[in-house]
Motif scaffolding. Structure first.
Motif, short mmCIF file in Angstrom:
data_model
loop_
_atom_site.label_atom_id
_atom_site.label_comp_id
_atom_site.label_asym_id
_atom_site.label_seq_id
_atom_site.Cartn_x
_atom_site.Cartn_y
_atom_site.Cartn_z
N GLY A 239 37.38 49.04 12.62
CA GLY A 239 38.24 47.86 12.53
C GLY A 239 38.80 47.69 11.13
N GLN A 240 37.93 47.92 10.13
CA GLN A 240 38.40 47.80 8.74
C GLN A 240 39.43 48.88 8.44
N LYS A 241 39.20 50.08 8.97
CA LYS A 241 40.16 51.15 8.74
C LYS A 241 41.53 50.76 9.30
N THR B 107 44.82 50.05 18.95
CA THR B 107 43.49 49.49 19.23
C THR B 107 42.67 50.38 20.17
N SER B 108 43.21 51.51 20.54
CA SER B 108 42.54 52.31 21.57
C SER B 108 41.22 52.93 21.11
N GLN C 11 35.75 43.54 20.79
CA GLN C 11 35.83 42.45 19.80
C GLN C 11 36.81 42.80 18.70
N THR C 12 36.67 44.02 18.18
CA THR C 12 37.54 44.45 17.09
C THR C 12 38.99 44.51 17.56
N GLY D 296 33.16 38.01 31.73
CA GLY D 296 33.51 38.81 30.54
C GLY D 296 34.92 38.52 30.08
N GLY D 297 35.20 38.87 28.86
CA GLY D 297 36.55 38.71 28.31
C GLY D 297 37.25 40.04 28.28
N ILE D 298 38.05 40.24 27.26
CA ILE D 298 38.80 41.49 27.08
C ILE D 298 37.84 42.67 26.98
#
Ligand SMILES: Nc1ncnc2c1ncn2[C@@H]1O[C@H](COP(=O)(O)OP(=O)(O)OP(=O)(O)O)[C@@H](O)[C@H]1O
Ligand SMILES: [Mg+2]
Lengths: 236, 261
Positions: free
Chosen positions: B147-149, B171-172, B177-178, B259-261
């Motif tokens: 995520g930071q990358k 985002t793949s 969450q990230t 659940g969410g995404i």
């Protein structure tokens, strides 16, 4: 002292005699001098040729199929020559540059010429290791080819370039020993003159120790530096 | 609405092993200024090729691509490099420069664009703050989480204040969450700077989460395009139908599992 009339153990003991080592400092200096200068020449030309090979590669930054194929073929031809023959071939070139065909400087030309094609290939294979995505990212940012080479390609593959250079310096070192036979001086010269021609195996042994130590040192430094860079980058 | 990106009749054929492979077969697409436009399609549909044609990382065979009124395919090489400063690109596997620190990664596009030294520091700080990386500027990418990358990747893409961002599967490679955090960040950038974003993905939820309009890419053709909601509810193409089906399945799963995404 010779293995022909003394035991191995005695020869080993004699090979550690300070009197022998005193005479070796000069040749060690010559070997180091030849290795350093030849390596530097090899580094400059090998890098340039290796970079050119990489970018003219059909998948490279500036694909030039004919030039890539021809230069690849020439390099392979040069690499297939045994080092001994390369030295002989380089004699006229050395004469052209230094006015004489023997001595340390003449042999440096021969050593560098013979190691450049090998090192260029090693550079090429290091540079090809880069992830294509990094080059694409740099292109997408709007970098020109020069910035891509200088700021992305070389720094990103630096650890691998250093490892390749280390291997090549060791092969330069082994060639200086060979060149000793052609009047270049150095450890190789001593080993041949005393060890082969006069059966003074204690001196031959001392030369072997020195070469082993030098190779270990070069490899050790190369490994250390490239590891340190990877560590700094948090890649290991 | 003003059109920002206009692609007309774009064709691209590859020749792997000498055999022709039509990857883009007459693409027509219009993206409005300031919107987040999604492109969805299965693996091999030609999404990445389309993305790469827009900033000319890939050559096109025929057609035209207009970006903010500039005909990209007709630009001479030098102008193209300058034009690329106005197009940010974000990649699935980040493509950060490991030899540089986070700071240097973000500063790099500014240096390439010839921004004066004094301004670079300020711009990098400002951008790092926006993406939440002020603590990590001295680190190398190797020390960062996925995520930071991607935050560095986004910072690098927006630091030159481009008008347009191409996000190819940004985002793949990230966990759910990230993914949400990164999508939120893209949304914020879009709102704050009015940057137009082309979101290429095969993740339905990502499109549903931040895109206003979308297009479905199927074997090198746009088989349908329009409002995201309309396409999910009333798909007219094979891919659209399949995605809608998957989407409904997921929704019912969400209802039962919460659940969410
Ligand atoms: N340089 C190339 N040479 C030959 N074929 C290529 C090249 N680039 C892509 N292709 C082919 O073009 C087709 C489309 O590739 P592309 O990468 O655009 O798909 P994609 O929709 O991005 O897929 P994914 O979701 O897997 O990323 C694939 O069949 C691929 O093999
Ligand atoms: Mg792709």
């Amino acid at each position: 002292m010779s293995l022909l009339d003394s035991s191995l153990w005695d020869v080993i003991k004699a090979s550690l005699d300070p009197a022998i080592w005193k005479e070796l400092w000069g040749p060690i200096g010559e070997t180091i001098y030849m290795t350093v200068v030849s390596s530097l020449i090899m580094l400059v030309f090998g890098l340039i040729i290796g970079i050119l090979l990489t970018i003219t590669n059909p998948d490279g930054l500036i694909p030039l199929k004919t030039s890539y194929t021809v230069s690849g073929w020439v390099i392979n031809c040069l690499r297939s020559l045994p080092q001994m023959i390369m030295i002989i071939l380089m004699i006229p070139v050395a004469r052209l540059i230094f006015g004489k065909a023997y001595g340390t400087n003449a042999c440096i030309i021969a050593i560098a010429a013979s190691c450049i094609p090998m090192y260029a290939r090693i550079v090429e294979s290091s540079l090809l290791e880069i992830e294509k995505g990094k080059i694409e990212a740099a292109q997408a940012i709007g970098s020109n080819n020069l910035s891509i080479i200088v700021r992305i390609l070389l720094p990103e593959t630096l650890p691998s370039l250093i490892r390749g250079f280390t291997v090549s310096v060791i092969s330069v070192l082994s060639m200086t020993a060979l060149a000793g036979m052609f009047g270049a001086g150095g450890i190789g010269d001593i080993a041949v003159r005393y060890g082969y021609q006069r059966f003074q195996h204690d001196r031959l042994f001392a030369c072997v120790y020195i070469l082993i130590i030098m190779v270990q040192l070069i490899q050790g430094i190369g490994n250390l530096v490239s590891k340190q860079i990877l560590k700094n980058r948090n890649l290991i | 609405m003003e059109t920002y990106l206009k692609i007309s009749d774009l064709h691209k054929t590859f020749y792997p092993h000498g055999k022709p492979l039509k990857v883009l077969d007459g693409i027509n697409l219009e993206v409005d200024k300031g919107e987040i436009f999604g492109i969805i399609g299965f693996s091999g549909a030609g999404k990445s090729t389309l993305a790469r044609c827009i900033n000319r990382l890939e050559t096109s065979d025929s057609g035209s691509i207009e970006l903010g009124g500039t005909d990209i395919l007709k630009l001479p090489k030098k102008k193209l490099l300058q034009e690329r400063h106005k197009i940010g690109m974000i990649f699935q596997n980040f493509n950060l420069f490991d030899s540089m620190t986070v700071y240097q990664n973000i500063a790099y596009p500014l240096q390439i664009a010839g921004v004066p030294k004094e301004q670079i520091k300020e711009r990098v700080q400002e951008t790092a703050e926006l993406v939440g990386l002020t603590e990590k500027l001295k680190a190398h990418p190797g020390a960062l989480s996925g995520g930071q990358k991607q935050r560095v990747g986004i910072a690098r893409a927006i630091v030159t204040k481009p008008d347009f961002i191409i996000s190819d599967e940004a985002t793949s490679a990230l966990d759910p969450q990230t993914t949400i955090q990164i999508l939120d960040l893209l949304k914020e950038i879009n709102r704050k700077y009015g940057i137009t974003i082309l979101m290429i993905t095969h993740e339905l939820d990502a499109i549903r989460y931040i895109c206003s309009r979308m297009a479905v890419l199927e074997e090198g053709r746009i088989t349908e395009s329009g409002q995201v909601r309309d396409i999910f509810e009333n798909p007219n193409s094979k891919t659209g139908e399949l995605f809608a089906k998957v989407f409904k399945l997921l929704q019912s799963a969400e209802l039962t599992h919460g659940g969410g995404i």
